[in-house]
Design an enzyme around this catalytic site. Sequence first.
Site, short mmCIF file in Angstrom:
data_model
loop_
_atom_site.label_atom_id
_atom_site.label_comp_id
_atom_site.label_asym_id
_atom_site.label_seq_id
_atom_site.Cartn_x
_atom_site.Cartn_y
_atom_site.Cartn_z
CG HIS A 1 -26.40 61.79 60.50
ND1 HIS A 1 -25.92 62.99 61.00
CD2 HIS A 1 -25.89 61.68 59.24
CE1 HIS A 1 -25.18 63.57 60.07
NE2 HIS A 1 -25.14 62.80 59.00
CD GLU B 1 -21.93 60.49 57.79
OE1 GLU B 1 -21.88 60.90 56.62
OE2 GLU B 1 -22.82 60.82 58.57
#
Length: 246
Positions: free
Chosen positions: A99, A168
């Site tokens: 992430h 993302e």
Amino acid sequence: MTNKYMYFIANWKMYGSISSINSLNKVIKFSKSKEINKGRLIYCPPYTLISSFSKKFQNCQIGLGGQNCHESETDGPYTGFINARMLKNAGAQFVIIGHSENRANGENDKLINLKIKNSINSKLKVIFCIGETLSEKRKKKTKSILSKQIKIGLNKIKNKSNIFIAYEPVWAIGTGIIPKSKDLYETVNYIKSKFKGKPPRVLYGGSVNPNNIKNLKEVSNIDGFLIGGASQNANKFIDIVKKTYS
Ligand code: 13P
């Protein structure tokens, strides 16, 4: 309207407490309804809630994942960390790796590669996050950044069947801004083109909410969504799923 099998992954980040477990009742009920027969819901709460969520999800199809793990496959003297084996042991079937919030904290592609390998060895499915920053986007480096993240992150991993890619863009996370549909389609296609044979499922993450899902679901090569802020509210999370299929 989509008829595809889609994944809806809730990343709760560093939010949630024991009392949040009550908010799952609605989602559990919804997960058993016909409205979701074409998709899968997965929750990634903080580590402290994994065991309680696992008990709560015992009689339903909702998946469970951790938000990160230590790179060591075996236990060891690493104060404050947990490894993939421990996540599995606590009831998780998934783990988010790479992430951007952890990359920003110093995780590099090589470390991410090690984490992915050990997570796969521990029989977890990996949600592998990639994405460019705003300055990289402005310099038109999106493709080269994604290519590097994929190449190093998945280095020497032959069997990729348990890997999901979550695209993302860093500039879309928590900002309320989402990519243009055309750009998103092109980027997801680019990501899929990096794989020989059957490409992995590619999810989109970054400011997904009940208002913009109407646009996002029209991007036909996306296989699901990784949802931050909006996933902490059961009604919003359900709304996103419903609107994807309506
Ligand atoms: P938001 O949905 O809050 O933008 O977060 C996206 C994200 O980082 C999911 O992993």
